[in-house]
Design an enzyme around this catalytic site. Structure first.
Site, PDB file in Angstrom:
ATOM      1  N   THR A 126       1.564 -34.956 -29.011  1.00  0.00           N
ATOM      2  CA  THR A 126       2.120 -34.541 -27.730  1.00  0.00           C
ATOM      3  C   THR A 126       1.061 -33.881 -26.844  1.00  0.00           C
ATOM      4  O   THR A 126       0.093 -33.307 -27.364  1.00  0.00           O
ATOM      5  CB  THR A 126       3.276 -33.539 -27.988  1.00  0.00           C
ATOM      6  N   ASP A 127       1.296 -33.904 -25.528  1.00  0.00           N
ATOM      7  CA  ASP A 127       0.372 -33.213 -24.609  1.00  0.00           C
ATOM      8  C   ASP A 127       0.504 -31.688 -24.735  1.00  0.00           C
ATOM      9  O   ASP A 127      -0.354 -30.950 -24.250  1.00  0.00           O
ATOM     10  CB  ASP A 127       0.599 -33.660 -23.157  1.00  0.00           C
ATOM     11  N   GLU A 128       1.573 -31.223 -25.413  1.00  0.00           N
ATOM     12  CA  GLU A 128       1.784 -29.775 -25.515  1.00  0.00           C
ATOM     13  C   GLU A 128       0.697 -29.089 -26.341  1.00  0.00           C
ATOM     14  O   GLU A 128       0.515 -27.877 -26.266  1.00  0.00           O
ATOM     15  CB  GLU A 128       3.173 -29.462 -26.090  1.00  0.00           C
ATOM     16  N   TYR A 153       6.009 -25.040 -31.870  1.00  0.00           N
ATOM     17  CA  TYR A 153       6.125 -26.506 -32.027  1.00  0.00           C
ATOM     18  C   TYR A 153       4.774 -27.163 -31.815  1.00  0.00           C
ATOM     19  O   TYR A 153       4.304 -27.968 -32.624  1.00  0.00           O
ATOM     20  CB  TYR A 153       7.153 -27.056 -31.024  1.00  0.00           C
ATOM     21  N   LYS A 157       2.183 -29.264 -34.307  1.00  0.00           N
ATOM     22  CA  LYS A 157       1.723 -30.632 -34.014  1.00  0.00           C
ATOM     23  C   LYS A 157       0.192 -30.666 -34.011  1.00  0.00           C
ATOM     24  O   LYS A 157      -0.414 -31.611 -34.510  1.00  0.00           O
ATOM     25  CB  LYS A 157       2.241 -31.105 -32.644  1.00  0.00           C
TER      26      LYS A 157
HETATM   27  N1  LIG Z   1      10.407 -36.373 -26.893  1.00  0.00           N
HETATM   28  C1  LIG Z   1       9.297 -36.222 -26.179  1.00  0.00           C
HETATM   29  O1  LIG Z   1       9.351 -36.007 -24.966  1.00  0.00           O
HETATM   30  C2  LIG Z   1       7.940 -36.347 -26.849  1.00  0.00           C
HETATM   31  C3  LIG Z   1       6.798 -36.323 -26.053  1.00  0.00           C
HETATM   32  C4  LIG Z   1       5.546 -36.482 -26.654  1.00  0.00           C
HETATM   33  C5  LIG Z   1       5.451 -36.644 -28.024  1.00  0.00           C
HETATM   34  N2  LIG Z   1       6.588 -36.638 -28.779  1.00  0.00           N
HETATM   35  C6  LIG Z   1       6.436 -36.848 -30.238  1.00  0.00           C
HETATM   36  O2  LIG Z   1       7.079 -38.070 -30.540  1.00  0.00           O
HETATM   37  C7  LIG Z   1       7.659 -38.014 -31.854  1.00  0.00           C
HETATM   38  C8  LIG Z   1       9.104 -38.408 -31.782  1.00  0.00           C
HETATM   39  O3  LIG Z   1       9.802 -37.496 -30.913  1.00  0.00           O
HETATM   40  P1  LIG Z   1      11.374 -37.636 -30.667  1.00  0.00           P
HETATM   41  O4  LIG Z   1      11.668 -36.978 -29.381  1.00  0.00           O
HETATM   42  O5  LIG Z   1      11.780 -39.044 -30.905  1.00  0.00           O
HETATM   43  O6  LIG Z   1      11.927 -36.731 -31.865  1.00  0.00           O
HETATM   44  P2  LIG Z   1      13.407 -36.615 -32.474  1.00  0.00           P
HETATM   45  O7  LIG Z   1      13.588 -35.177 -32.774  1.00  0.00           O
HETATM   46  O8  LIG Z   1      14.390 -37.310 -31.609  1.00  0.00           O
HETATM   47  O9  LIG Z   1      13.308 -37.450 -33.827  1.00  0.00           O
HETATM   48  C9  LIG Z   1      12.578 -37.009 -34.944  1.00  0.00           C
HETATM   49  C10 LIG Z   1      12.935 -37.905 -36.124  1.00  0.00           C
HETATM   50  O10 LIG Z   1      12.121 -37.503 -37.239  1.00  0.00           O
HETATM   51  C11 LIG Z   1      12.962 -37.389 -38.391  1.00  0.00           C
HETATM   52  N3  LIG Z   1      12.362 -36.376 -39.277  1.00  0.00           N
HETATM   53  C12 LIG Z   1      12.236 -35.037 -39.034  1.00  0.00           C
HETATM   54  N4  LIG Z   1      11.622 -34.446 -40.072  1.00  0.00           N
HETATM   55  C13 LIG Z   1      11.327 -35.421 -40.969  1.00  0.00           C
HETATM   56  C14 LIG Z   1      10.657 -35.435 -42.237  1.00  0.00           C
HETATM   57  N5  LIG Z   1      10.190 -34.304 -42.788  1.00  0.00           N
HETATM   58  N6  LIG Z   1      10.500 -36.607 -42.881  1.00  0.00           N
HETATM   59  C15 LIG Z   1      10.997 -37.759 -42.322  1.00  0.00           C
HETATM   60  N7  LIG Z   1      11.658 -37.807 -41.150  1.00  0.00           N
HETATM   61  C16 LIG Z   1      11.803 -36.649 -40.470  1.00  0.00           C
HETATM   62  C17 LIG Z   1      14.322 -36.971 -37.857  1.00  0.00           C
HETATM   63  O11 LIG Z   1      15.363 -37.266 -38.765  1.00  0.00           O
HETATM   64  C18 LIG Z   1      14.397 -37.788 -36.570  1.00  0.00           C
HETATM   65  O12 LIG Z   1      14.914 -39.083 -36.819  1.00  0.00           O
HETATM   66  C19 LIG Z   1       7.432 -36.586 -32.352  1.00  0.00           C
HETATM   67  O13 LIG Z   1       6.329 -36.578 -33.207  1.00  0.00           O
HETATM   68  C20 LIG Z   1       7.133 -35.788 -31.093  1.00  0.00           C
HETATM   69  O14 LIG Z   1       6.268 -34.715 -31.365  1.00  0.00           O
HETATM   70  C21 LIG Z   1       7.825 -36.496 -28.227  1.00  0.00           C
END
Ligand SMILES: NC(=O)c1ccc[n+]([C@@H]2O[C@H](COP(=O)([O-])OP(=O)(O)OC[C@H]3O[C@@H](n4cnc5c(N)ncnc54)[C@H](O)[C@@H]3O)[C@@H](O)[C@H]2O)c1
Length: 351
Positions: A126-128, A153, A157
């Site tokens: 993430t950009d965070e 968080y 990451k």
């Molecule tokens: N949502 C955003 O705006 C955003 C932006 C940039 C990066 N990201 C990154 O993208 C990725 C996905 O984000 P998202 O918004 O889809 O998240 P989300 O919270 O919707 O989904 C996370 C998924 O990971 C699974 N999970 C959690 N812990 C686990 C573990 N220990 N083992 C296996 N599975 C596990 C959960 O069951 C869920 O299905 C993350 O790594 C996040 O940091 C998200």
């Protein structure tokens, strides 16, 4: 391509799997997910009988289970979406889970990649992790911006990102790390800003805006993020880092007003609430490096309103999806809500 998608039952993982199965008839995908409160297999009902898709429940911190699934399905490539992702949860309790999954979990995948001779691993970050930019600063995050996270968080990451770099340098593990900005689109868990606001408004409630609402994020459609990650699976340079964003900087207040307008409500539905502690002011992404590889996002800044409108329509047409989540995850949500209330009480009594 025999691809292991970790965290595929979450928001962006779901968008990625649905996109990739359609785009590539030669992909076989195994979705490896622990199914925390944020994981939802209802997202993937339309493909559950597709012979090129399988689900395996598992935790990324469990190396034995990872190895078992990788060898059972002859996995050649891995993308990791699995993470604890809700910033407020990382602040108001449960920080340990963030460190376990977002840092230790990534290290376990790196070991699995190393020992199973996986060809390529994409770690979705993430950009965070870069911390905050100033509101009036004329600067964006590049791939060489130092990592300096402010939120628990983001720090967790960042731990995963640093571990990827160390495994690349030390063991030549074939890894690529990405830093993407805020995503929007269908299937997002309704504790996150856009779906949260949509469902509050559908219930006739006001929407809470943190502080002055001027915190800026660069909003990207989850399918454009999915396309960028897929490109890196083929063309990304191993050991490199790529930033992903679409030059679509908007303040939270601007997003809120757009959601209100698209849903036919006035600004009287806004309720300003106490700001999130340590709330980063601005994130902005320079994505010229991945653009040079040939990534062409569909929902650029001029198409944001259309993307947002389609997203809101999706949630309005899928109210049963959210009802099912509330029913299944009620316990988890109650525990979190109680934690928030307790933490707020503590804050109030100490001020
Ligand atoms: N949502 C955003 O705006 C955003 C932006 C940039 C990066 N990201 C990154 O993208 C990725 C996905 O984000 P998202 O918004 O889809 O998240 P989300 O919270 O919707 O989904 C996370 C998924 O990971 C699974 N999970 C959690 N812990 C686990 C573990 N220990 N083992 C296996 N599975 C596990 C959960 O069951 C869920 O299905 C993350 O790594 C996040 O940091 C998200």
């Amino acid at each position: 391509m025999k691809l292991l998608v970790c965290g595929g039952a979450g928001f962006i993982g779901t968008n990625y799997i649905l996109f990739a199965l359609k785009a590539h008839s030669d992909y076989e995908i195994v979705n490896y997910d622990k199914l925390t409160y944020a994981g939802n297999l209802d997202n993937l009902r339309e493909i559950e009988n597709n012979p090129r898709y399988k689900f395996e429940q598992g935790d990324i911190t469990d190396l034995d289970r990872l190895n078992e699934v990788i060898s059972k399905h002859n996995i050649t490539h891995i993308i990791n979406f699995a993470a604890e992702t809700h910033v407020d949860r990382s602040i108001h309790g449960g920080t340990k889970e963030f460190v376990l999954t977002n840092t230790l979990g990534v290290q376990m995948i790196l070991d699995a990649v190393r020992f199973n001779k996986i060809e390529r691993f994409i770690q979705v970050s993430t950009d965070e992790v870069f911390g905050s930019l100033g509101l009036n600063e004329d600067r964006k995050f590049t791939e060489t911006t130092p990592i300096w996270p402010n939120m628990p968080y983001a720090a967790a990451k960042a731990g995963g990102d640093l571990m990827c770099n160390a495994y690349w340098i030390t063991h030549k593990v074939p890894v690529i790390v990405t830093h993407c900005s805020n995503n929007y689109g269908p299937y997002q868990f309704p504790e996150k800003l856009i779906p949260f606001f949509v469902f509050k408004l559908l219930k006739g409630e006001k929407v809470p805006v943190y502080g002055d609402g001027l915190n800026i994020r660069d909003w990207i459609h989850a399918v454009d993020h999915a396309k960028a990650l897929d490109l890196l699976l083929h063309k990304g340079v191993l050991g490199e880092v790529y930033n992903i964003g679409v030059d679509n900087e908007r303040s939270n207040l601007e997003i809120t007003k757009m959601v209100l307008k698209l849903m036919g409500f006035g600004e009287d539905k806004i309720e300003y609430v106490t700001d999130r502690p340590g709330h980063d002011r601005r994130y902005a992404i320079d994505s010229s490096k991945i653009t040079a590889l040939g990534w062409i996002p569909e929902y650029t800044r001029d198409k944001f309103e259309q993307g947002l409108k389609e997203t809101i329509e999706w949630y309005k047409n899928n109210t049963q999806w959210v009802e099912n989540i509330w029913q299944k995850k009620q316990n988890e949500m109650n525990v979190f809500q109680k934690g928030l209330e307790r933490s707020d009480e503590k804050q109030q009594s100490s001020t």
